[in-house]
Design a protein around this motif. Sequence first.
Motif, PDB file in Angstrom:
ATOM      1  N   SER A  78       0.832  -1.204   0.000  1.00  0.00           N
ATOM      2  CA  SER A  78       0.000   0.000   0.000  1.00  0.00           C
ATOM      3  C   SER A  78       0.868   1.257   0.000  1.00  0.00           C
ATOM      4  O   SER A  78       0.570   2.234  -0.709  1.00  0.00           O
ATOM      5  CB  SER A  78      -0.944   0.002   1.208  1.00  0.00           C
ATOM      6  N   LEU A  79       1.956   1.239   0.761  1.00  0.00           N
ATOM      7  CA  LEU A  79       2.877   2.376   0.775  1.00  0.00           C
ATOM      8  C   LEU A  79       3.533   2.562  -0.590  1.00  0.00           C
ATOM      9  O   LEU A  79       3.616   3.675  -1.121  1.00  0.00           O
ATOM     10  CB  LEU A  79       3.951   2.157   1.839  1.00  0.00           C
ATOM     11  N   ALA A  80       4.010   1.460  -1.166  1.00  0.00           N
ATOM     12  CA  ALA A  80       4.725   1.537  -2.442  1.00  0.00           C
ATOM     13  C   ALA A  80       3.814   2.003  -3.576  1.00  0.00           C
ATOM     14  O   ALA A  80       4.224   2.792  -4.431  1.00  0.00           O
ATOM     15  CB  ALA A  80       5.327   0.177  -2.771  1.00  0.00           C
ATOM     16  N   GLN A  81       2.584   1.524  -3.596  1.00  0.00           N
ATOM     17  CA  GLN A  81       1.671   1.941  -4.655  1.00  0.00           C
ATOM     18  C   GLN A  81       1.299   3.415  -4.519  1.00  0.00           C
ATOM     19  O   GLN A  81       1.137   4.121  -5.523  1.00  0.00           O
ATOM     20  CB  GLN A  81       0.414   1.070  -4.619  1.00  0.00           C
ATOM     21  N   THR A  82       1.181   3.883  -3.289  1.00  0.00           N
ATOM     22  CA  THR A  82       0.930   5.310  -3.080  1.00  0.00           C
ATOM     23  C   THR A  82       2.120   6.126  -3.567  1.00  0.00           C
ATOM     24  O   THR A  82       1.959   7.153  -4.240  1.00  0.00           O
ATOM     25  CB  THR A  82       0.680   5.597  -1.590  1.00  0.00           C
ATOM     26  N   ALA A  83       3.322   5.628  -3.252  1.00  0.00           N
ATOM     27  CA  ALA A  83       4.535   6.318  -3.675  1.00  0.00           C
ATOM     28  C   ALA A  83       4.705   6.261  -5.188  1.00  0.00           C
ATOM     29  O   ALA A  83       5.325   7.152  -5.782  1.00  0.00           O
ATOM     30  CB  ALA A  83       5.757   5.697  -3.000  1.00  0.00           C
ATOM     31  N   GLN A  84       4.168   5.253  -5.841  1.00  0.00           N
ATOM     32  CA  GLN A  84       4.249   5.163  -7.299  1.00  0.00           C
ATOM     33  C   GLN A  84       3.240   6.090  -7.967  1.00  0.00           C
ATOM     34  O   GLN A  84       3.530   6.679  -9.008  1.00  0.00           O
ATOM     35  CB  GLN A  84       4.007   3.715  -7.744  1.00  0.00           C
ATOM     36  N   ALA A  85       2.080   6.234  -7.366  1.00  0.00           N
ATOM     37  CA  ALA A  85       1.059   7.105  -7.940  1.00  0.00           C
ATOM     38  C   ALA A  85       1.440   8.577  -7.799  1.00  0.00           C
ATOM     39  O   ALA A  85       1.145   9.382  -8.692  1.00  0.00           O
ATOM     40  CB  ALA A  85      -0.291   6.841  -7.268  1.00  0.00           C
ATOM     41  N   VAL A 149      -6.729  -3.967  -3.050  1.00  0.00           N
ATOM     42  CA  VAL A 149      -5.318  -3.879  -2.676  1.00  0.00           C
ATOM     43  C   VAL A 149      -4.496  -3.122  -3.715  1.00  0.00           C
ATOM     44  O   VAL A 149      -3.280  -3.035  -3.593  1.00  0.00           O
ATOM     45  CB  VAL A 149      -4.707  -5.287  -2.488  1.00  0.00           C
ATOM     46  N   GLN A 150      -5.154  -2.565  -4.729  1.00  0.00           N
ATOM     47  CA  GLN A 150      -4.409  -1.840  -5.754  1.00  0.00           C
ATOM     48  C   GLN A 150      -4.836  -0.382  -5.785  1.00  0.00           C
ATOM     49  O   GLN A 150      -6.022  -0.066  -5.724  1.00  0.00           O
ATOM     50  CB  GLN A 150      -4.604  -2.466  -7.134  1.00  0.00           C
ATOM     51  N   VAL A 151      -3.850   0.517  -5.891  1.00  0.00           N
ATOM     52  CA  VAL A 151      -4.101   1.958  -5.869  1.00  0.00           C
ATOM     53  C   VAL A 151      -4.482   2.443  -7.260  1.00  0.00           C
ATOM     54  O   VAL A 151      -3.811   2.109  -8.246  1.00  0.00           O
ATOM     55  CB  VAL A 151      -2.845   2.718  -5.377  1.00  0.00           C
ATOM     56  N   ALA A 152      -5.533   3.253  -7.358  1.00  0.00           N
ATOM     57  CA  ALA A 152      -5.926   3.829  -8.637  1.00  0.00           C
ATOM     58  C   ALA A 152      -4.854   4.815  -9.114  1.00  0.00           C
ATOM     59  O   ALA A 152      -4.325   5.596  -8.323  1.00  0.00           O
ATOM     60  CB  ALA A 152      -7.269   4.540  -8.497  1.00  0.00           C
ATOM     61  N   GLY A 153      -4.553   4.777 -10.377  1.00  0.00           N
ATOM     62  CA  GLY A 153      -3.568   5.704 -10.925  1.00  0.00           C
ATOM     63  C   GLY A 153      -2.146   5.221 -10.823  1.00  0.00           C
ATOM     64  O   GLY A 153      -1.213   5.911 -11.238  1.00  0.00           O
ATOM     65  N   GLY A 154      -1.948   4.034 -10.286  1.00  0.00           N
ATOM     66  CA  GLY A 154      -0.602   3.507 -10.157  1.00  0.00           C
ATOM     67  C   GLY A 154      -0.136   2.824 -11.422  1.00  0.00           C
ATOM     68  O   GLY A 154      -0.917   2.559 -12.341  1.00  0.00           O
ATOM     69  N   THR A 155       1.140   2.548 -11.500  1.00  0.00           N
ATOM     70  CA  THR A 155       1.732   1.830 -12.625  1.00  0.00           C
ATOM     71  C   THR A 155       2.638   0.748 -12.057  1.00  0.00           C
ATOM     72  O   THR A 155       2.906   0.724 -10.860  1.00  0.00           O
ATOM     73  CB  THR A 155       2.550   2.785 -13.505  1.00  0.00           C
ATOM     74  N   PRO A 156       3.113  -0.182 -12.904  1.00  0.00           N
ATOM     75  CA  PRO A 156       3.977  -1.247 -12.381  1.00  0.00           C
ATOM     76  C   PRO A 156       5.149  -0.720 -11.565  1.00  0.00           C
ATOM     77  O   PRO A 156       5.781   0.279 -11.929  1.00  0.00           O
ATOM     78  CB  PRO A 156       4.455  -1.952 -13.653  1.00  0.00           C
ATOM     79  N   ILE A 157       5.427  -1.398 -10.469  1.00  0.00           N
ATOM     80  CA  ILE A 157       6.484  -0.961  -9.551  1.00  0.00           C
ATOM     81  C   ILE A 157       7.665  -1.921  -9.640  1.00  0.00           C
ATOM     82  O   ILE A 157       7.520  -3.102  -9.322  1.00  0.00           O
ATOM     83  CB  ILE A 157       5.971  -0.924  -8.097  1.00  0.00           C
ATOM     84  N   PRO A 158       8.835  -1.451 -10.063  1.00  0.00           N
ATOM     85  CA  PRO A 158      10.004  -2.323 -10.029  1.00  0.00           C
ATOM     86  C   PRO A 158      10.436  -2.589  -8.598  1.00  0.00           C
ATOM     87  O   PRO A 158      10.461  -1.679  -7.768  1.00  0.00           O
ATOM     88  CB  PRO A 158      11.064  -1.527 -10.801  1.00  0.00           C
ATOM     89  N   VAL A 159      10.756  -3.844  -8.317  1.00  0.00           N
ATOM     90  CA  VAL A 159      11.142  -4.260  -6.964  1.00  0.00           C
ATOM     91  C   VAL A 159      12.567  -4.802  -7.008  1.00  0.00           C
ATOM     92  O   VAL A 159      12.871  -5.709  -7.793  1.00  0.00           O
ATOM     93  CB  VAL A 159      10.191  -5.341  -6.411  1.00  0.00           C
ATOM     94  N   TYR A 160      13.412  -4.246  -6.168  1.00  0.00           N
ATOM     95  CA  TYR A 160      14.803  -4.686  -6.076  1.00  0.00           C
ATOM     96  C   TYR A 160      15.101  -5.078  -4.634  1.00  0.00           C
ATOM     97  O   TYR A 160      14.601  -4.453  -3.696  1.00  0.00           O
ATOM     98  CB  TYR A 160      15.753  -3.574  -6.517  1.00  0.00           C
TER      99      TYR A 160
END
Length: 305
Positions: A78-85, A149-160
Amino acid sequence: MPTGIILFARPDAPNLVDDVIAQATQAHELGVAQVWLAQQLNYDAITLAALIGAAVPGLGVGTSVVPINPRHPLIVASLAQTAQAAPHGNFSLGLGLGAKEIERQTFGTAWPNTITRLREHLSILRSVFDTAGVDFHGSELSASPSWPVQVAGGTPIPVYVAAMGPKALQVNGELADGTLPYLAGPRTLEEFIVPTITKAAAEAERPTPRIIAAVPTLLSEDLDSARTIAAQQLSFYETIPSYRNVIAREGIASVVDLAAIGTEEAVARQLRRYRDAGATDIVISPLDRSDSVDRSALWRLTAGL
């Protein structure tokens, strides 16, 4: 060779968020394409990355790194998707396994079965990010929410993942988009990390992983003083088994020898060794974080690479 830099707030900054956003703005104006934030106990790196990304359009932001313990992957998702949006697709999620010594000292406990937890953590994140849902029940972690569980307006998030051991690299290659190792020198990258994670990704039929090498760096004409600062900042890592192993693999006398130190020309030459060893990206980690340091010189070096 994409190059970024880790930002740290100035020690006497009256407002940490304002200070780091101001630094990010100046760095971007000088040509820096991406900034990274280390997780600390006095601020949340994912939240700070979101704020920077929203305030500085076009700048890439990422975390280097957020330990997976004690965070549940649904919270991280949830944090990462917010940060991506917030920056409209310019966020990268960098995770770390953590260290039991630090966890025990900080939280009064440590989490067992790190590799199992990493696999389950990434499995849940992968499901959320790739399918917008999750129903996972593991031995360490479970996730089966009945709400979105998915944020509106988000895009794929690369995970490292900052993985350096063989088992962690195997899991990383199977489930993540690359690795973000710190203090893994050129020899370790070329002979161990790059082939191990690349093989795991190929066997899992995933894209070739990115190898984002985070390198401790200090611009200085005074090499003796610079090495003293490096020793003060890096000697702690020699007490952590995972870092001891990677330092030993490099075949050096001291962890200080892994730092890129010297003039701009000398540091650039040292950093290019990582590219030649197979790194796809370089992240500069400043060793001198005092108010007296010339941050703009390091930002220009980062942009120039």
